[in-house]
Each structure stands twice: as structure tokens, then as C-alpha cells.
Design a protein around this motif. Structure first.
Motif, PDB file in Angstrom:
ATOM      1  N   UNK A 172       0.834  -1.196   0.000  1.00  0.00           N
ATOM      2  CA  UNK A 172       0.000   0.000   0.000  1.00  0.00           C
ATOM      3  C   UNK A 172       0.870   1.247   0.000  1.00  0.00           C
ATOM      4  N   UNK A 173       0.354   2.287  -0.662  1.00  0.00           N
ATOM      5  CA  UNK A 173       1.058   3.565  -0.736  1.00  0.00           C
ATOM      6  C   UNK A 173       0.072   4.681  -0.400  1.00  0.00           C
ATOM      7  N   UNK A 174       0.524   5.623   0.403  1.00  0.00           N
ATOM      8  CA  UNK A 174      -0.215   6.857   0.661  1.00  0.00           C
ATOM      9  C   UNK A 174       0.715   8.030   0.405  1.00  0.00           C
ATOM     10  N   UNK A 175       0.141   9.125  -0.136  1.00  0.00           N
ATOM     11  CA  UNK A 175       0.962  10.290  -0.462  1.00  0.00           C
ATOM     12  C   UNK A 175       0.217  11.565  -0.110  1.00  0.00           C
ATOM     13  N   UNK A 176       0.996  12.563   0.284  1.00  0.00           N
ATOM     14  CA  UNK A 176       0.439  13.883   0.576  1.00  0.00           C
ATOM     15  C   UNK A 176       1.369  14.928  -0.021  1.00  0.00           C
ATOM     16  N   UNK A 177       0.790  15.827  -0.833  1.00  0.00           N
ATOM     17  CA  UNK A 177       1.559  16.884  -1.485  1.00  0.00           C
ATOM     18  C   UNK A 177       1.047  18.235  -0.994  1.00  0.00           C
ATOM     19  N   UNK A 178       1.971  19.078  -0.551  1.00  0.00           N
ATOM     20  CA  UNK A 178       1.628  20.422  -0.069  1.00  0.00           C
ATOM     21  C   UNK A 178       2.492  21.426  -0.808  1.00  0.00           C
ATOM     22  N   UNK A 179       1.833  22.483  -1.358  1.00  0.00           N
ATOM     23  CA  UNK A 179       2.598  23.538  -2.031  1.00  0.00           C
ATOM     24  C   UNK A 179       2.142  24.903  -1.537  1.00  0.00           C
ATOM     25  N   UNK A 180       3.116  25.806  -1.465  1.00  0.00           N
ATOM     26  CA  UNK A 180       2.864  27.221  -1.183  1.00  0.00           C
ATOM     27  C   UNK A 180       3.585  28.014  -2.275  1.00  0.00           C
ATOM     28  N   UNK A 181       3.388  29.310  -2.333  1.00  0.00           N
ATOM     29  CA  UNK A 181       4.107  30.086  -3.352  1.00  0.00           C
ATOM     30  C   UNK A 181       5.629  29.974  -3.251  1.00  0.00           C
ATOM     31  N   UNK A 182       6.140  29.602  -2.077  1.00  0.00           N
ATOM     32  CA  UNK A 182       7.603  29.557  -1.910  1.00  0.00           C
ATOM     33  C   UNK A 182       8.146  28.164  -1.595  1.00  0.00           C
ATOM     34  N   UNK A 183       7.298  27.180  -1.370  1.00  0.00           N
ATOM     35  CA  UNK A 183       7.784  25.876  -0.929  1.00  0.00           C
ATOM     36  C   UNK A 183       6.815  24.779  -1.351  1.00  0.00           C
ATOM     37  N   UNK A 184       7.353  23.599  -1.563  1.00  0.00           N
ATOM     38  CA  UNK A 184       6.521  22.420  -1.825  1.00  0.00           C
ATOM     39  C   UNK A 184       7.120  21.202  -1.122  1.00  0.00           C
ATOM     40  N   UNK A 185       6.252  20.244  -0.815  1.00  0.00           N
ATOM     41  CA  UNK A 185       6.699  19.056  -0.095  1.00  0.00           C
ATOM     42  C   UNK A 185       5.788  17.884  -0.424  1.00  0.00           C
ATOM     43  N   UNK A 186       6.398  16.698  -0.622  1.00  0.00           N
ATOM     44  CA  UNK A 186       5.651  15.467  -0.859  1.00  0.00           C
ATOM     45  C   UNK A 186       6.059  14.443   0.186  1.00  0.00           C
ATOM     46  N   UNK A 187       5.063  13.898   0.896  1.00  0.00           N
ATOM     47  CA  UNK A 187       5.293  12.852   1.891  1.00  0.00           C
ATOM     48  C   UNK A 187       4.654  11.566   1.390  1.00  0.00           C
ATOM     49  N   UNK A 188       5.470  10.523   1.262  1.00  0.00           N
ATOM     50  CA  UNK A 188       5.006   9.254   0.718  1.00  0.00           C
ATOM     51  C   UNK A 188       5.268   8.158   1.741  1.00  0.00           C
ATOM     52  N   UNK A 189       4.238   7.370   2.051  1.00  0.00           N
ATOM     53  CA  UNK A 189       4.361   6.241   2.975  1.00  0.00           C
ATOM     54  C   UNK A 189       4.129   4.944   2.203  1.00  0.00           C
ATOM     55  N   UNK A 190       5.066   4.032   2.340  1.00  0.00           N
ATOM     56  CA  UNK A 190       5.017   2.745   1.638  1.00  0.00           C
ATOM     57  C   UNK A 190       4.944   1.644   2.689  1.00  0.00           C
ATOM     58  N   UNK A 191       4.029   0.706   2.513  1.00  0.00           N
ATOM     59  CA  UNK A 191       3.859  -0.356   3.500  1.00  0.00           C
ATOM     60  C   UNK A 191       3.882  -1.723   2.820  1.00  0.00           C
ATOM     61  N   UNK A 192       4.930  -2.514   3.159  1.00  0.00           N
ATOM     62  CA  UNK A 192       5.058  -3.918   2.771  1.00  0.00           C
ATOM     63  C   UNK A 192       4.913  -4.153   1.268  1.00  0.00           C
TER      64      UNK A 192
END
Length: 678
Positions: free
Chosen positions: A131-151
Motif C-alpha cells: 500500500x502507498x499513501x501520499x500527501x503533497x503540499x505547495x505554497x508560493x515559496x515551498x513544496x513538499x511530498x510525503x510518501x508512505x510505503x507499506x510492505x
């Protein structure tokens, strides 16, 4: 980016209340390294409070993939619009290709119109049985992607990846991957943080030279792109498992870990720091710089090993290598520490030994109580090696206490003071030793040895032979080795059995190879036959024997060819007697010899007989011995020519015979029949 088109469709929907549906066929979008084909934006139920919107992409082509991703669909069934926010609480991601096991996943989108902040969450993605879950957050000056991988199942993942790219290592991985990944940046990518573990990791290369089984691996790493390189630091941990990097095979029954700090690019690898810790078994740290690619070269390398128990180091890391490569199994004790350095041209090795002992498990050799320092480098500065040991053995030969002092400078190692190694009740003394260019093709060395007299009594006791009197001694010349050739710069004199054995023009080719070749000429002067035959079951012969072995040629220490002749010397000073047992042995050895005597009846009353002369000559070639220089008899030739009364002669008839047959008869003399007596 795709989400910009997604937001554009939302704005179109909110500004067109009189329309029920809007379709925007974008067609193709292309940039360096990627291309979108068949892009369609659709908005429905625009007159309702919560319209639907979808984005469909027929193909996504990426330069790194051998075939495109197909039929990707992003949709929102409940689009909510407020003056300061647009959100989708029931979105979906769908695909009909082979990448994902599940055809749709949950997509949640929130966009703040004032702050221009975007949040995207992707849930219930199934890939490679995990299973995979992902969260993407962006602002005018920054972006970030958090990805969780399970088994994620690794072999299933590789099969998925192989469907899209050929750039997959030839290893066949197994195990399950669980990890979290955080990817972030301001404008471009600035950092990747990885944390996770692989359960029951296994792999095997196509060659079978690298493999692993049931490794429990932990990892933690931070990656930062800097210009055309990647800066990486982190750690690896091993709980248990087995690993093979031929010829080193390791079973991890105790945990191990490594910390690293490095910079990588396709052209070079710069390891600023590497530390490895394996419980109390092996711990080291170091750094290195390597040119990668076609011009592979180690520019710099330094490794320092902490004080290490030799038995643990041998059992875990060295045992399989020594057994498979050298058929060598050791019993060890003591400890050592070491460091090694290389800067592309100059190298250095230093090691401290603490009460080290090495012994072959078959007890064919041993070296005990070794203390001291080993130092070597190829620079001009002098470095000294000093070792001392309490004793040892080679087979049944015991070695006493001794020590050695060496000096290394440039590409040369030389002996500083003579070394005397006690052996039995004598000693081996090395007056000179000089080694140049060690480990290189042009390696050469010089050695000047000598023996202090060893009693034959101690030799016979050691090898459990009948007791002998006298001394064993030798006079040895300087030996030189170069280009796989060992040469004696003079005569090799061995004094044994009360006589002299002289080796002239001694040469050994391919000394360190699998099939050494020895060539020499041998002079034998007045060997005492009584002392020689008394250590065998051959029977006693008294008298002296001299002779020559010209053009002696041994391959892998086995005779190939020679010209040999042995005879009783004219100035023999000892009684000439031969026992009945020796007569029988000689006759059986010849395989056709006949013993002549005055009469069989008289022969049985005597234990030994007088003889005038013993002689034997052989030219060996192609495993056939042709007899030469034999004194003719009325019929055949004399091997032993008798004298006096009762007279006995040993006569042979065959002019040639198999060398292998002769050797076999020597081994089985006790089982051969009695000679014909007449």
C-alpha cells in the motif's frame, strides 16, 4: 504542471452557471523529458452546488520509460467552491494499466485561493501487493511530498518496473519494503529524506557471485542535489541474515551497522566518511575518492580497523574465503589492529599484532605467540617491521623462539639483522633478505640462508625412523627470484649420510604457480649406504656410493627426464657387504633380475655377502627408463657384482622399464615374491 490545468477547469466551472457541461480538449502538452497526449478536461452539473470535474490523459510519455503510462484519470465527484477555497473531498485516481493492482484510489484536494496553498492527498493506492499513501503540499515559496510505503513485495515491484524500463539491476530481489519518503524544495528539488526497513531481504546476481538471504535491513538517508551531484548521508543497519560477495561469505548472528557521508555523480564518488560496526567482531572507519565510469580509478582510500579479535574475524569474514580460494582452514587466537592508505600512487600498510597464533586445522603448520608491528609503504621514508614469536612447527618439525627486523623504503623491503630460527637441535639462519616491488609483476627478491648443523638422531626421532648417527648440514648460496624464476647463484651443498650432495645450476621456474619446474645437475659423493638403507625396509648394504644426475627436470616436483649413474667409488674406504634381504629387494625391484650363487644350499647359511661393485644408470624420458653404462655379464648386466666366497651376483636383463612401475615396486617391496635363485 497537471494540477494547474485541474484548477483552470475548476475556475471555468464556477464562472459558467448557465452551462451543464464543459469539455476542454487540450490535446498534447510537451516539455523536455516528458509528453502528455490526449489531455481532456471535463466539468459537469455546473448549475448545481457541487459540480463534477475530471482530467483524463490518454498517454504519459517519460524519457526514462520504454513505454508510456496509459489511461490515467483524475476526477472529483463533489467539487466545493467558496470565495477563498476550492476543495474536492471525494476524488479518484484511476488507471487501466498494469502498474497498480487496484483501478481506483481516493484523491482529496484543497486549494486556498488567497494564500495560494495547495494540499493533495492520495490514499488506498495498491502496488506490488503493498500500500502507498501520499500527501503533497505547495505554497508560493515551498513544496513538499510525503510518501508512505507499506510492505511492498520487492520481486513483484521489479516485475512492475521492468514493464516500463530496462534500467533495472540484474539482481533478483526478495523481501518486503516499508518506508517513508519526504521530498521537498522551494522552486526545484532540494532534499529527499528516506527512512524504512526491508524485511527478509534477499538477492542474487546473474553470475551468482553476489547474493543474500533473509537480511533484516534498516535504512535512514538524506539526499540533496548540488549542481550535477548528490550529497548523501545516513545509516544502514543489519539485524540478521546471510550475505555473499564472493569469496567473502558472512552470516550475521549479531547486528551490524554503517554510517556514511558521501557525494555521488555518474563521474565520481567521494566518500567523506564511512564507519562500519559489527558488534565486537569488526569495526572500521575510513574515506575514499573514486573515479567512476570507463576510466574507473581509486584516487584515494584510507581505512582504519579497531583492535579486533582474530578468531571472530576469521570465523565470520575470512573462513569461507580461505577455504574456497586456498583450501586452507585455520585455528586462530589473539588480536590485531591495522590501517591501510592509498593516494593513487603511494600506499601504506600498518598492523599491530597481539599474541597472535595461526594453526592449520590438519596441523601441518603452526605459528604461535606472535607480537609486534608490521609496517610497509612505497615511499622513501624508512619504516621498520619488528615481529617476535614463541615458537611453531612445520609438519613434525618444531620451530623455536625467534624474532625478525625488516625495513621498508620505496619499493624495497630488506632484512636489518640476520635471523636465526631454531629447528630441532640446530637452526636455519638467514643472513640476507631483500624484496623489491612486492605485489607487482616485476617483483624480485634475494635470499642468503644457511643451516647450523642438525643431528641425524633428532631428524630420525622426529620422523620416527630408525636411529642414525652423524650430522645434517648444508652450504647454501645466494638465491635470486625474478620473473617467476628462482636461481641459485652458486652450488647448493647438502651434507647427509656421511657424504655430500651437490646441486649445480639450480633453477625453479614458475615457483609460485601451480606447476613449478625444477632443473639442476646433481653430484653425489660417497654416500654411506649403511646409514641410508638403515632408515628403510630395503635391507642393509654396506659401502659407499657416488654418482651424478645430469639434466634433472622435475615438473610439479615429479621427474620428467634425467641422465643418472650411480656406482661404488674406486676409493671406497668402507666394507662392501650386502644382506640377503637387500639382495631379494634388488632382484624384486628389477622385475626380472636373477640371483646367482655357488649353490642354493650354501646361500641359506649366510646373512650377508661381499660384493665388488654396485652400479646403475638410467636415462629417463617419456616415463621410460633406459639403462645406460651397465657392466655386461655373460648374459644381461650386473647390478651387484659379487666377490669372494660365497659369491653372489644380481643380474638384470631388461634394458628399459616404466618409471612409474619402478616407483610402485619401491612402495610394495614387502609384498613382492622371492627372486629366482640358482
Amino acid at each position: 504542471m497537471i494540477y494547474h490545468w485541474f484548477l483552470l477547469s475548476l475556475l471555468l466551472a464556477t464562472s459558467a452557471h448557465a452551462l451543464d457541461e464543459i469539455n476542454l480538449n487540450v490535446g498534447e502538452i510537451e516539455n523536455t523529458g516528458w509528453k502528455l497526449k490526449g489531455v481532456v478536461l471535463t466539468a459537469r452539473d455546473l448549475s448545481l452546488d457541487k459540480p463534477e470535474i475530471s482530467l483524463k490523459i490518454q498517454e504519459i510519455k517519460l524519457a526514462a520509460l520504454k513505454q508510456p503510462l496509459k489511461n490515467l484519470a483524475l476526477s472529483c465527484n463533489r467539487l466545493e467552491y467558496q470565495p477563498d477555497k476550492i476543495s474536492c473531498a471525494q476524488g479518484n485516481l484511476q488507471t487501466d494499466n498494469n502498474l497498480l493492482e487496484k483501478t481506483d484510489s481516493i484523491l482529496i484536494v484543497n486549494y486556498d485561493l488567497k494564500q495560494k496553498n495547495l494540499n493533495v492527498e492520495l490514499k488506498q493506492v495498491t502496488l506490488a501487493q503493498g500500500k502507498i499513501q501520499a500527501k503533497i503540499t505547495t505554497t508560493p515559496t515551498h513544496w513538499q511530498a510525503d510518501i508512505a510505503i507499506q510492505k511492498l513485495v520487492l520481486d513483484a515491484l521489479v516485475k512492475k518496473i521492468q514493464h516500463f524500463t530496462d534500467k533495472v539491476p540484474d539482481f533478483k530481489p526478495q523481501g518486503k519494503l516499508t518506508a517513508t519518503t519526504q521530498i521537498s524544495g522551494n522552486v526545484g528539488l532540494e532534499q529527499i529524506v528516506l527512512k524504512g526497513d526491508i524485511e527478509k531481504l534477499g538477492f542474487e546476481s546473474n553470475s551468482g557471485m553476489q547474493a543474500a538471504q533473509k537480511l533484516d535491513l534498516l535504512f535512514n538517508a538524506t539526499l540533496q542535489p548540488i549542481k550535477n551531484t548528490w550529497k548523501m548521508n545516513g545509516s544502514l543497519g543489519l539485524k540478521q541474515g546471510e550475505m555473499l560477495f564472493d569469496p567473502v561469505y558472512v552470516t550475521f548472528t549479531k547486528p551490524a551497522s554503517a554510517e556514511f557521508d558521501l557525494v555521488w555523480s555518474p563521474e565520481f564518488l567521494d566518500i567523506a566518511h564511512l564507519a562500519y560496526h559489527h558488534s565486537d567482531i569488526l569495526n572500521f572507519e575510513g574515506y575514499s575518492e573514486v573515479n567512476l565510469g570507463k576510466n574507473f580509478k581509486i584516487k584515494e582510500l584510507f581505512v582504519r580497523f579497531d583492535k579486533t579479535s582474530l578468531p571472530s574475524l576469521y570465523e565470520i569474514y575470512l573462513k569461507n574465503w580461505l577455504q574456497t580460494s586456498y583450501n586452507l582452514e585455520l585455528i586462530t587466537s589473539g588480536a590485531l589492529e591495522a590501517e591501510f592508505g592509498w593516494d593513487g600512487q603511494n600506499s601504506m600498510l600498518s598492523s599491530q599484532l597481539y599474541d597472535v597464533s595461526l594453526e592449520n586445522s590438519q596441523q601441518s603448520f603452526g605459528w604461535q605467540g606472535i607480537h609486534g608491528t608490521i609496517q610497509w609503504h612505497n615511499q622513501d621514508e624508512d619504516l621498520q617491521t619488528e615481529l617476535r614469536w614463541t615458537g611453531g612447527y612445520l609438519g613434525k618439525v618444531k620451530l623455536g623462539k625467534s624474532a625478525i627486523k625488516l625495513d621498508s623504503s620505496g619499493n624495497t623491503i630488506k632484512l636489518l639483522t640476520p635471523v636465526e630460527q631454531p629447528i630441532l637441535d640446530g637452526a636455519l639462519r638467514i643472513e640476507k633478505f631483500l624484496l623489491q616491488h612486492p605485489g607487482k609483476a616485476e617483483m624480485s627478491w634475494e635470499l642468503l640462508p644457511s643451516f647450523r648443523q642438525i643431528s641425524m638422531e633428532s631428524i630420525t626421532q622426529t620422523f620416527e625412523l630408525p636411529a642414525l648417527k652423524g650430522k645434517f648440514a648444508s652450504h647454501l648460496p645466494l638465491f635470486r627470484y625474478h620473473n617467476q624464476l628462482l636461481q641459485a647463484e652458486g652450488k647448493v651443498l647438502i651434507q647427509a649420510f656421511d657424504g655430500d650432495i651437490v646441486l649445480n645450476d639450480l633453477k625453479i621456474e614458475n615457483l609460485l604457480g601451480k606447476s613449478p619446474i625444477l632443473k639442476t645437475n646433481v653430484d653425489i659423493q660417497k654416500i654411506n649406504l649403511k646409514t641410508l638403507t638403515s632408515v628403510t625396509n630395503f635391507g642393509e648394504i654396506q659401502g659407499q656410493l657416488s654418482g651424478k644426475i645430469n639434466q634433472l627436470h622435475l615438473n610439479h616436483w615429479q621427474p620428467v627426464s634425467f641422465d643418472a649413474y650411480f656406482a661404488t667409488p674406486e676409493d671406497n674406504t668402507l666394507p662392501r657387504k650386502i644382506s640377503q634381504k637387500a639382495v631379494n629387494s634388488l632382484s624384486n625391484l628389477g622385475g626380472g633380475g636373477v640371483v646367482n650363487a655357488l649353490s642354493q644350499g650354501i646361500l641359506s647359511f649366510f646373512e650377508d655377502f661381499s660384493y665388488e661393485k654396485i652400479n646403475w644408470g638410467c636415462h629417463l624420458e617419456n616415463k621410460i627408463c633406459q639403462l645406460r653404462q651397465m657392466e655386461p655379464a655373460t648374459q644381461g648386466y650386473y647390478i651387484v657384482k659379487g666377490s669372494g666366497l660365497p659369491r653372489i651376483d644380481v643380474i638384470g636383463y631388461n634394458k628399459e622399464f616404466s618409471w612409474d612401475t619402478l616407483l610402485n615396486r619401491l612402495k610394495t617391496l614387502a609384498k613382492t615374491g622371492k627372486p629366482v635363485i640358482k
